[in-house]
Design an enzyme around this catalytic site. Structure first.
Site, PDB file in Angstrom:
ATOM      1  N   ARG A 111       0.823  -1.211   0.000  1.00  0.00           N
ATOM      2  CA  ARG A 111       0.000   0.000   0.000  1.00  0.00           C
ATOM      3  C   ARG A 111       0.853   1.256   0.000  1.00  0.00           C
ATOM      4  NH1 ARG A 111      -4.092  -1.404   4.797  1.00  0.00           N
ATOM      5  NH2 ARG A 111      -2.295  -2.601   5.502  1.00  0.00           N
ATOM      6  N   ASP A 182     -13.108   2.828  -3.214  1.00  0.00           N
ATOM      7  CA  ASP A 182     -12.310   4.054  -3.396  1.00  0.00           C
ATOM      8  C   ASP A 182     -11.894   4.154  -4.864  1.00  0.00           C
ATOM      9  OD1 ASP A 182     -10.204   2.164  -3.552  1.00  0.00           O
ATOM     10  OD2 ASP A 182      -9.702   2.427  -1.443  1.00  0.00           O
ATOM     11  N   LYS A 205     -13.358   8.179  -1.118  1.00  0.00           N
ATOM     12  CA  LYS A 205     -12.876   8.001   0.264  1.00  0.00           C
ATOM     13  C   LYS A 205     -11.681   8.903   0.497  1.00  0.00           C
ATOM     14  CE  LYS A 205     -10.040   4.270   1.397  1.00  0.00           C
ATOM     15  NZ  LYS A 205      -9.713   2.856   1.542  1.00  0.00           N
ATOM     16  N   ARG A 207      -8.369   9.903   3.393  1.00  0.00           N
ATOM     17  CA  ARG A 207      -7.628   9.458   4.586  1.00  0.00           C
ATOM     18  C   ARG A 207      -6.812  10.639   5.090  1.00  0.00           C
ATOM     19  NH1 ARG A 207      -7.249   4.058   6.046  1.00  0.00           N
ATOM     20  NH2 ARG A 207      -7.678   2.680   4.296  1.00  0.00           N
ATOM     21  N   ASP A 235      -8.057  -4.340   6.518  1.00  0.00           N
ATOM     22  CA  ASP A 235      -7.094  -4.175   7.606  1.00  0.00           C
ATOM     23  C   ASP A 235      -7.859  -3.842   8.885  1.00  0.00           C
ATOM     24  OD1 ASP A 235      -4.980  -3.634   9.244  1.00  0.00           O
ATOM     25  OD2 ASP A 235      -3.953  -2.273   7.904  1.00  0.00           O
ATOM     26  N   THR A 239     -12.625   0.812   5.947  1.00  0.00           N
ATOM     27  CA  THR A 239     -13.062   1.097   4.570  1.00  0.00           C
ATOM     28  C   THR A 239     -14.379   0.391   4.284  1.00  0.00           C
ATOM     29  OG1 THR A 239     -10.799   1.411   3.837  1.00  0.00           O
ATOM     30  CG2 THR A 239     -12.416   0.829   2.129  1.00  0.00           C
TER      31      THR A 239
END
Ligand code: R5P
Length: 315
Positions: A111, A182, A205, A207, A235, A239
């Protein structure tokens, strides 16, 4: 503390070449199943820790001029599993391995494929550089977070795309709407929608910091629809839970999810149980015990087998 993995004795030629499998500590079950299904020997490994927690690995078998398949997801604890994999690669190289294939079903750090902060690293690129420097010749991985990560390697990266695999799942049908949670997930969601002939809707989305996300809106029609959110990783569960809450508010009739890698940190399972998501299909890229009715775990062993048979076939 001493760990000793002894995983089977069968030994067989794959085509005209000899091959052996080594299972790292995160992927013992996958290594054992691959050993059985491919009919190749799984090499015993001793893994010890010194007093200061440094790792010591030792391969308990000769592997001169053989193809070595190393299986290790670099999941939590990511740094330990990554370091163990690097040591196993080096050990396999020094034990005379002809070609070293890393099967990394879940690729930790994927990621972090861009510099997210002004003076931040490109962590996925560094991990790629380390794996190559240690001596890997090829990588087999599953549903990589983004294509950027493949581009960090100069060796062969064989990413298993699971869209047709998931499309066969009994949970899916053409009357459903596939949801990307997303913008980055649109290619994955579009592929699945194309496979089953379903509509696509997209959630936006944001963050502000790691492990905290907020949804900002939906593009597409979801009212009265049977919605399937597809993502690569669960995770914290944030989300999926936040996508589900938005879909519920927009009038979705059913909300289910597919996510390849069940990282499931901290209280993720609790978050998902309260999210209103009826059912989550995931895989065994990360070894977890997950229970129905919330979870259904599909095995990716047949997909890994196909990829390895292609790679191990005599050229
Ligand atoms: C992010 O871009 C990934 O594709 C996943 O959406 C994310 O990693 C899921 O993390 P969490 O479950 O913590 O929201």
């Amino acid at each position: 503390m001493v760990f000793c993995f002894i995983l089977g004795e069968a030994k067989k030629r794959v085509g005209e070449r000899m091959a052996k499998i080594i299972g790292g500590s995160s992927s013992q079950n996958l290594a054992r199943e691959l050993s059985q299904t491919l009919g190749i020997e799984c090499v015993p490994v001793t893994l010890e820790r010194f007093a200061d927690q440094e790792l010591r690995v030792e391969l308990l078998s000769d592997m001169h001029d053989e193809d070595i398949v190393l299986v290790q997801s670099t999941c939590n604890p990511a740094n330990d599993h990554l370091m163990e994999l690097l040591l196993l690669i080096d050990a396999a190289r020094h034990a005379g391995g002809r070609r070293i294939i890393g099967v990394i079903p879940y690729f930790g750090y994927s990621r972090q494929d861009r510099p997210f902060y002004e003076r931040g690293p490109i962590s996925a690129r560094l991990v790629a550089t380390l794996l190559e420097a240690a001596g890997l010749d090829d990588i087999v991985t599953v549903d990589l977070h983004s294509q950027h990560v493949e581009e960090f390697f100069t060796i062969g990266v064989h990413t298993i795309d699971l869209s047709s695999f998931f499309a066969q799942s009994e949970e899916l049908g053409p009357h459903m709407t596939i949801i990307s949670p997303d913008i980055g997930g649109i290619p994955r969601a579009q592929k699945l929608a194309d496979h089953i002939g379903a509509d696509l809707a997209i959630i936006t989305k944001g963050r502000h910091q790691p492990n905290a996300c907020h949804t900002t809106g939906i593009r597409g029609q979801v009212q009265g629809k049977h919605c399937i959110i597809i993502d690569d990783i669960i995770d914290t569960g944030g989300t999926l839970a936040s996508a589900a809450s938005l879909l519920k508010a927009a009038g979705a009739s059913h909300i289910k999810a597919i996510a390849t890698h069940p990282v499931l940190s901290g209280s993720a399972i609790d978050v998902l149980e309260k999210s209103g998501i009826e059912h989550i299909v995931t895989t065994n890229t990360i070894s977890r015990t997950l229970h129905p009715p919330l979870f259904r775990v599909l095995t990716i062993v047949p997909e890994l087998k196909k990829a390895l048979e292609r790679l191990l076939a005599p050229s």
